[in-house]
Write an enzyme that holds these catalytic residues in place. Sequence first.
Site, short mmCIF file in Angstrom:
data_model
loop_
_atom_site.label_atom_id
_atom_site.label_comp_id
_atom_site.label_asym_id
_atom_site.label_seq_id
_atom_site.Cartn_x
_atom_site.Cartn_y
_atom_site.Cartn_z
N ARG A 24 64.05 -40.51 -34.87
CA ARG A 24 64.08 -40.66 -36.33
C ARG A 24 64.05 -42.14 -36.66
O ARG A 24 64.74 -42.95 -36.03
CB ARG A 24 65.26 -39.93 -36.95
N THR A 80 63.99 -44.87 -42.75
CA THR A 80 63.60 -43.75 -43.61
C THR A 80 64.28 -42.44 -43.20
O THR A 80 64.30 -41.48 -43.97
CB THR A 80 62.08 -43.52 -43.54
N ASP A 128 75.79 -43.14 -31.92
CA ASP A 128 74.43 -42.75 -31.56
C ASP A 128 74.47 -42.07 -30.18
O ASP A 128 74.78 -42.71 -29.17
CB ASP A 128 73.52 -43.99 -31.52
N ASP A 185 72.21 -43.55 -27.36
CA ASP A 185 72.71 -44.86 -26.88
C ASP A 185 73.96 -44.69 -26.04
O ASP A 185 74.13 -45.36 -25.01
CB ASP A 185 72.99 -45.78 -28.07
C1 PRP Z 1 69.27 -38.53 -32.68
C2 PRP Z 1 69.73 -37.16 -32.25
C3 PRP Z 1 68.84 -36.24 -33.04
C4 PRP Z 1 68.68 -37.00 -34.34
C5 PRP Z 1 69.57 -36.38 -35.37
O1 PRP Z 1 68.10 -38.86 -32.04
O2 PRP Z 1 69.64 -36.96 -30.87
O3 PRP Z 1 67.59 -35.98 -32.45
O4 PRP Z 1 69.08 -38.36 -34.09
O5 PRP Z 1 69.36 -36.94 -36.61
P1 PRP Z 1 68.70 -36.13 -37.82
O6 PRP Z 1 69.36 -34.80 -37.85
O7 PRP Z 1 69.05 -36.99 -39.01
O8 PRP Z 1 67.23 -36.06 -37.59
P2 PRP Z 1 67.41 -40.30 -32.17
O9 PRP Z 1 66.38 -40.31 -33.23
O10 PRP Z 1 68.46 -41.37 -32.27
O11 PRP Z 1 66.61 -40.42 -30.81
P3 PRP Z 1 67.12 -40.53 -29.29
O12 PRP Z 1 67.62 -39.16 -28.90
O13 PRP Z 1 65.89 -40.90 -28.57
O14 PRP Z 1 68.20 -41.58 -29.21
N1 URA Z 2 71.97 -39.33 -34.48
C1 URA Z 2 73.00 -39.73 -33.70
O1 URA Z 2 72.83 -39.96 -32.50
N2 URA Z 2 74.23 -39.86 -34.28
C2 URA Z 2 74.44 -39.59 -35.57
O2 URA Z 2 75.59 -39.73 -36.03
C3 URA Z 2 73.36 -39.21 -36.36
C4 URA Z 2 72.14 -39.05 -35.78
#
Ligand code: PRP
Ligand code: URA
Length: 209
Positions: A104, A108, A200, A203
């Site tokens: 995401r 945005t 996160d 991370d």
């Molecule tokens: C995180 C998480 C979800 C998303 C949730 O992924 O693992 O996929 O955010 O947020 P949302 O419900 O608002 O869409 P991220 O985009 O950080 O990617 P990553 O898993 O590669 O760290």
């Molecule tokens: N994605 C994450 O990893 N943590 C949050 O709190 C929201 C979205």
Amino acid sequence: MGNVTVVDHPLVKHKLTIMRNKDTSTASFRRLLREISLLLAYEVTRELELTTTTIETPLTTMESPILEGKKLVFASILRAGNGLLEGMLDLVPAARVAHVGIYRDHDTLEPHEYYFKAPQDIADRLVIVVDPMLATANSSIAAVDRLKGRGANNLRFVCLLAAPEGIKAFTQAHPDVPVFTAAIDDHLNEKGYIVPGLGDAGDRMYGTK
Ligand code: PRP
Ligand code: URA
């Protein structure tokens, strides 16, 4: 909230508390997510259909239960979904796996797909979509849209933490997809993070911050 199951087993609650703590190490965070995923997998597979087969025990012949139908599919929303996927595969090693690469946008909060691979016959299988975080639900809605576009018609979604806003958006977009979560937190902050949350997830799993 219809179609939402909170898996509030004491072990899940205990492990989640340690995961939320900002001082928990990357290694511990990954291990705990894997452990919790076993408990979530147990719950989301509770209603799997069974049939019977005839077997010979050392003592006699018996009709004994086995899972019916084709092997299920775990669909991991990359990258953090892999933290749940690994534990679930420990419990259901014969499962098929789909990968949906979505991140995401930090500003945005819109989802961006960068990878997709799924079994061809996904229409014939139960698909359990996994991602630790359901925040705005933009990512999970997009992932389920994509899987349905490939023919999936029997899906469940499993996460670790959900925001009320995310649950509302997801269940409106996909009322046919039951949600399983370890906890529903208080709210989303202005940056789209779950509060109190755990930060996160990607991370923290991979030590990238
Ligand atoms: C995180 C998480 C979800 C998303 C949730 O992924 O693992 O996929 O955010 O947020 P949302 O419900 O608002 O869409 P991220 O985009 O950080 O990617 P990553 O898993 O590669 O760290
Ligand atoms: N994605 C994450 O990893 N943590 C949050 O709190 C929201 C979205």
